[in-house]
Write an enzyme that holds these catalytic residues in place. Structure first.
Site, PDB file in Angstrom:
ATOM      1  CB  THR A 312      -0.889   0.003   1.263  1.00 51.37           C
ATOM      2  OG1 THR A 312      -1.673  -1.186   1.285  1.00 51.37           O
ATOM      3  CG2 THR A 312      -1.814   1.203   1.325  1.00 51.37           C
ATOM      4  N   GLY A 394       0.493  -1.175   5.101  1.00 48.11           N
ATOM      5  CA  GLY A 394       0.987  -2.499   5.438  1.00 48.11           C
ATOM      6  C   GLY A 394      -0.074  -3.490   5.869  1.00 48.11           C
ATOM      7  N   GLY A 395      -1.129  -3.700   5.054  1.00 49.05           N
ATOM      8  CA  GLY A 395      -2.107  -4.739   5.334  1.00 49.05           C
ATOM      9  C   GLY A 395      -2.690  -4.642   6.731  1.00 49.05           C
TER      10      GLY A 395
END
Length: 494
Positions: A312, A394-395
Site C-alpha cells: 500500500t 501495510g495490510g
C-alpha cells in the site's frame, strides 16, 4: 506541507500547491506519481480511500471497487484465489481521484496528473526500498501472464526506469476523465483478461461517506467506515481509553495495546463488510464489556480469521488555509492479482481475496459486492479543529500502526517523526485463536516477560514488515511533519 513514501511524489504535491492548488490537489498529484514509481504497491488498477478536512468540515471517500456481476462463490472451493483473474475486483482509485478533484480540488484532474505523466515518459531513478519490493515480486511476475512482463526485469537501485504504457493510460484519463479507464480501449483491455465487463466498470466506484469518530484522551480519531478496517483501530483505542496503561512501562503498554487489538480484530473479522456495523459497536457500554476481557497479567486468545499482509501507499498534505487530505491507495499484494491489462501498464488489484466463502458470513463473496478492505486513512481533530492527517501502510499492520502512532502522540507527547520512528509490535494470526506477537528491535528486550505473560513472541528483524507511515500535525501556526524511516519517503513544506 506534503508527506509521501517517495521523494518525487512529495515534490509533485508541493508543485501542485505552488501552482495554486490546495491540499487535495497536492494529494492527487502525489498519488498519481506513486502509481508510476511504486507500481507493485499502488496503481490505477487499485482502490483508494480518503479523509478530507476542508473549511472546517470533515468528509470521507470510499473508492473501492466491487466484485464482478459474474462472481460465483459456490464455484471457488474454499477460498478466493490470491492471484489470477478470479481475484480481481473493479479498480476504484481513478473514480476516487475524479470525485476528490470535482468536489474539493482547484486544479482539475488533468493538471493533477501532469507530473505523473511526465515522470512515466521521461523516466525516474528507482529508490532503495522500492527496488527491494520490486525484486521480491519479480519471480511471481515472471511466471504469470505475458502482459505482466512490462514490469520486468526488476530494476536495480538507482536505475532509470520508464513506464510508457502507463503514461499513455494516464494521458487518456487526464483528457477523458474516469471514462479513460472504465471505457474505451483501456476498459476493454481490463475486461479481456478478467471476469469484469464494461457494465461492471460503469458502476459508480466512489462514494462519499460519513467518517467514524472515536474520542481518545482529548482528541477525536477519525476513520472511514466499513468496508474498511478503520473501525478496528477505533475500537482498540476505545478499549484502551478506559485502561491505565500510559503511565506504565513499555512492557505494560505493549501487552495491553496488543490485547485490545486482538479483541478489535476478532470483532472486525466477524462484522466488517460492505454494509453497516451492528448498532452500538463503538458505544462505551460495549467497549467496557470488551475491556473487561483483558487480563493485565496474561495474554488472551479471542478467535478471529487469519490476518492478511498487503502492499500500500499512504500520503497526506496540508495547505496554507489548513485544509488537509489523508489519502491511501493500493493494489493489495505486490502487483495485485499479477494480471495486467495488455498494452495499458495497469496491474489489477486482487482485493477479491479479501472476501470469505463461508456461508452466512456478512463478508461472503457476492456479485457487485465490495470486500473487507485493509487500507485506512486517519485524521485527528482536537476541540473540533484539525490536529492533522496521518496514516500507515501495510495490510493488517495498519490499524495496529494507527493505535501505536496515536498513543505515542497523545499519551507520550512525541512529535510526528518521533512517533513514527518508535519501535513497533505486530500481531499476526493464523486463526482459531493462534496469535503471534512480533517485536521490532529494540523491543526484543521485552520478549522474555511477554512470553511469561502467555504471548507467543517473535523477534522480527525485518523492519519493513512493521509498516510505514506519514503524518502532518499542527502546533499553533506551525506544521510538523513525519515520514517513515522504514520507507523511501520524505516530508517537505514551505
Amino acid at each position: 506541507m506534503v508527506a509521501t513514501s517517495q521523494p518525487l511524489a512529495t515534490q509533485a504535491g508541493l508543485r501542485a500547491l505552488e501552482r495554486g492548488g490546495n491540499a487535495i490537489d497536492a494529494a492527487l498529484a502525489a498519488a498519481a506519481v506513486l502509481c508510476v514509481v511504486e507500481p507493485m504497491s499502488t496503481g490505477v488498477g487499485g482502490d483508494c480511500f480518503s479523509l478530507v478536512w476542508r473549511d472546517g468540515e470533515l468528509t470521507g471517500l470510499n473508492a473501492s471497487g466491487r466484485a464482478p456481476a459474474a462472481a460465483d462463490p459456490d464455484a471457488l472451493g474454499t477460498a478466493v484465489p490470491v492471484t489470477g483473474p478470479l481475484a480481481v475486483t473493479a479498480p476504484g482509485a481513478v473514480a476516487g481521484w475524479a470525485a476528490l478533484a470535482e468536489r474539493h480540488g482547484r486544479l482539475g484532474l488533468d493538471r493533477a496528473l501532469a507530473d505523473a505523466i511526465d515522470i512515466a515518459e521521461r523516466g525516474f531513478a528507482v529508490t532503495p526500498v522500492i527496488a527491494g519490493y520490486w525484486a521480491a515480486a519479480a519471480a511471481a511476475l515472471a511466471g504469470f501472464d505475458e502482459a505482466a512482463r512490462v514490469f520486468l526485469p526488476a530494476p536495480r537501485v538507482g536505475q532509470i526506469t520508464w513506464a510508457p504504457e502507463l503514461a499513455a493510460t494516464l494521458r487518456r484519463i487526464a483528457s477523458e476523465g474516469p471514462a479513460g479507464l472504465y471505457q474505451g480501449p483501456v476498459g476493454e483491455a481490463i475486461c479481456a483478461v478478467t471476469p469484469l465487463t464494461l457494465d461492471d466498470l460503469a458502476v459508480s466506484h466512489a462514494e462519499w461517506v460519513e467518517p467514524l469518530r472515536q474520542r481518545y484522551r482529548g482528541v477525536e480519531v477519525c476513520e472511514i467506515p466499513p468496508n474498511g478496517q478503520g473501525v478496528a483501530a477505533l475500537q482498540a483505542l476505545g478499549i484502551l481509553d478506559g485502561l491505565e496503561h500510559t503511565a506504565g512501562s513499555a512492557l505494560d503498554r505493549v501487552h495491553l495495546q496488543s490485547e485490545a487489538m486482538k479483541l478489535a480484530f476478532a470483532d472486525a473479522e466477524r462484522h466488517v463488510h460492505d454494509g453497516p456495523l451492528p448498532e452500538r459497536y463503538l458505544d462505551e457500554e460495549y467497549l467496557a464489556s470488551r475491556r473487561a476481557l483483558i487480563d493485565a497479567a496474561h495474554a488472551g486468545s479471542p478467535v478471529s480469521g487469519a490476518l492478511q499482509p498487503g502492499g500500500t501507499v499512504y500520503l497526506c498534505a496540508v495547505d496554507e488555509d489548513r485544509n488537509a487530505c489523508s489519502l491511501i491507495q493500493s493494489v493489495y499484494h505486490a502487483f495485485g492479482s499479477l494480471v495486467v491489462a495488455p498494452g495499458t501498464g495497469v496491474a489489477l488489484q486482487n482485493r477479491g481475496h479479501c472476501f470469505t466463502l463461508e456461508p452466512g458470513h456478512p463478508n461472503r463473496l457476492a456479485p457487485g459486492k465490495r470486500p473487507y478492505h485493509t487500507i485506512i486513512p486517519g485524521l485527528l481533530l482536537r476541540d473540533g479543529a484539525l490536529a492533522g492527517p496521518f496514516g500507515l501502510m501495510g495490510g493488517h499492520m495498519q490499524p495496529q500502526g494507527h493505535l501505536q502512532f496515536v498513543s505515542h502522540m497523545i499519551d507520550r507527547g512525541l512529535d510526528p517523526q518521533a512517533a513514527l520512528d518508535e519501535p513497533r509490535w505486530r500481531l499476526d494470526s493464523g486463526g482459531e485463536g493462534e496469535w503471534t506477537l512480533a517485536l521490532e528491535e529494540p523491543l526484543y528486550g521485552l520478549a522474555p516477560e511477554l512470553a511469561r505473560r502467555g504471548h507467543q513472541v517473535l523477534c522480527d528483524p525485518n523492519a519493513e514488515s512493521f509498516g510505514g507511515g506519514q503524518a502532518i500535525m499542527l502546533r499553533d501556526d506551525v506544521l510538523i511533519g513525519g515520514t517513515e524511516s522504514r520507507k523511501d519517503g520524505v516530508v517537505l513544506g514551505y
